[in-house]
Design a protein around this motif. Sequence first.
Motif, PDB file in Angstrom:
ATOM      1  N   THR A  51       0.839  -1.187   0.000  1.00  0.00           N
ATOM      2  CA  THR A  51       0.000   0.000   0.000  1.00  0.00           C
ATOM      3  C   THR A  51       0.880   1.246   0.000  1.00  0.00           C
ATOM      4  O   THR A  51       2.108   1.160   0.136  1.00  0.00           O
ATOM      5  CB  THR A  51      -0.910   0.028   1.242  1.00  0.00           C
ATOM      6  N   ASP A  52       0.244   2.416  -0.099  1.00  0.00           N
ATOM      7  CA  ASP A  52       1.000   3.665  -0.012  1.00  0.00           C
ATOM      8  C   ASP A  52       1.652   3.820   1.360  1.00  0.00           C
ATOM      9  O   ASP A  52       2.683   4.483   1.488  1.00  0.00           O
ATOM     10  CB  ASP A  52       0.070   4.857  -0.267  1.00  0.00           C
ATOM     11  N   GLU A  53       1.064   3.211   2.382  1.00  0.00           N
ATOM     12  CA  GLU A  53       1.573   3.355   3.740  1.00  0.00           C
ATOM     13  C   GLU A  53       2.805   2.500   4.004  1.00  0.00           C
ATOM     14  O   GLU A  53       3.579   2.788   4.911  1.00  0.00           O
ATOM     15  CB  GLU A  53       0.485   2.999   4.763  1.00  0.00           C
ATOM     16  N   THR A  55       4.886   0.969   1.243  1.00  0.00           N
ATOM     17  CA  THR A  55       5.751   0.745   0.078  1.00  0.00           C
ATOM     18  C   THR A  55       6.749   1.885  -0.082  1.00  0.00           C
ATOM     19  O   THR A  55       6.363   3.059  -0.165  1.00  0.00           O
ATOM     20  CB  THR A  55       4.919   0.606  -1.198  1.00  0.00           C
ATOM     21  N   GLU A 413       3.226   3.916   9.270  1.00  0.00           N
ATOM     22  CA  GLU A 413       2.988   4.545   7.974  1.00  0.00           C
ATOM     23  C   GLU A 413       4.253   5.267   7.525  1.00  0.00           C
ATOM     24  O   GLU A 413       4.873   6.002   8.302  1.00  0.00           O
ATOM     25  CB  GLU A 413       1.838   5.549   8.078  1.00  0.00           C
TER      26      GLU A 413
END
Length: 425
Positions: A51-53, A55, A413
């Motif tokens: 995910t963006d959190e 990667t 994150e």
Amino acid sequence: MKRNHSILSKLALSAFILTGTFAQLPTTSHAASTDDTPVWSREDAQNFTLTDENTAPNIDSFTDVAPDYWIWDTWPLRNRDGSIAKINGYYVQFALTASKEYTWGGRHDHAEIRYFYSKNGKDWEMGTVPYDTDKALGYRQWAGSAMMEKDGTIHLFYTAAGRKDEGPTFEQRLAKTTFEMDYDNKEGFQVTNNGDHQILAEADGEYYETQEQKTGSIIYSFRDPWFFQHPETGEEYIIFEGNTGGDEKTLEEKHIGDVDEDVPAGAEDYNGNVGIAKAENEDLTEFELMPPLLEANGVNQQLERPHVVQKGDDYYLFTISHQFTFAPGLEGPDGLYGFHANSLFGDYEPMNDTGLVIANPAEDPFQAYSWAVLPHGQVISFVNEYHDENGNFQQGGSFAPTLKLKLKGDTSEIKREMGEGEIHG
């Protein structure tokens, strides 16, 4: 994805043979284990999603801070309480290095620890090997940690890999030496007062697997000592990578969890754990092995470079893992994995449900490795194997961009990318 080069390079350190037969969960006697040791189960280690959190941004180029040397596992000089140290205003990092006269895969057999220094924590210059290599223990020295006393004494914890008179074997022992470092404008950095090299701990065969007990195709682990001072009690420890000890390798229900599948044969050979040893004196020369903080029997063979970050009432246990060290039937990315508890010896649970904290992007799954989380959420690593802006496969061997990580409860994150190798106190 172009993965053949990455796999071949990893085979230089340990072979991976995936068995094709399947078996029911074993029910006979099991390897030595502590009943209340937290586990990372097969149920946990599934359904990894990028995910963006979690990667990391893509790496397609980097600044080579030491053109004549390969650089990989890296760690900063810290104070006894774990905060980032400075020497006369300079940050210091230590890293595994090897001359580029050796191949990328062959660098592990010639590893030495060098130091790097920077006034601003961004622009790094390479120093020397800060110890007498003739007196160092092991055929080569693998990763560890470094801590500086108030009087300037530096304790360098490292892995003595093999023995000088035996060549590059995979035997591993936890070791330490001491020295002092100073900086002046005329002479630059100077290393003085080198101390003796000492073995601190060896695998006991009960909590931690010995080389003779190893089964399967991937090397056993007893390495990566990371110094940790308990913020509440002041007690001091080294945290390290190990494997569960014992001569018989089978799995318990707790290692499997609630999964509707047969466990592939050979999964029992994957028995990574996170070890801990308690200091018995202030000189940090005597340590007592304790039951592991976490075990991953049936899940992963190598929980590399484990370390703990404390934030208020939260304790975060981080480790790194390769894709190829997951047990048969499981698929996880090369990444940073984390576990959360409310005390150092607490009931660690996987962060973000699966344990995955940072992964490489899917299009370049091996671009960085050996992440280490620092007290303020900075995460350092090295450039491993990647593809440049033209899509050409490249070998790295230098500092990767630092990532800023936000930790909240049992979640994390990635917030932003910083400079290559950037650290701040």
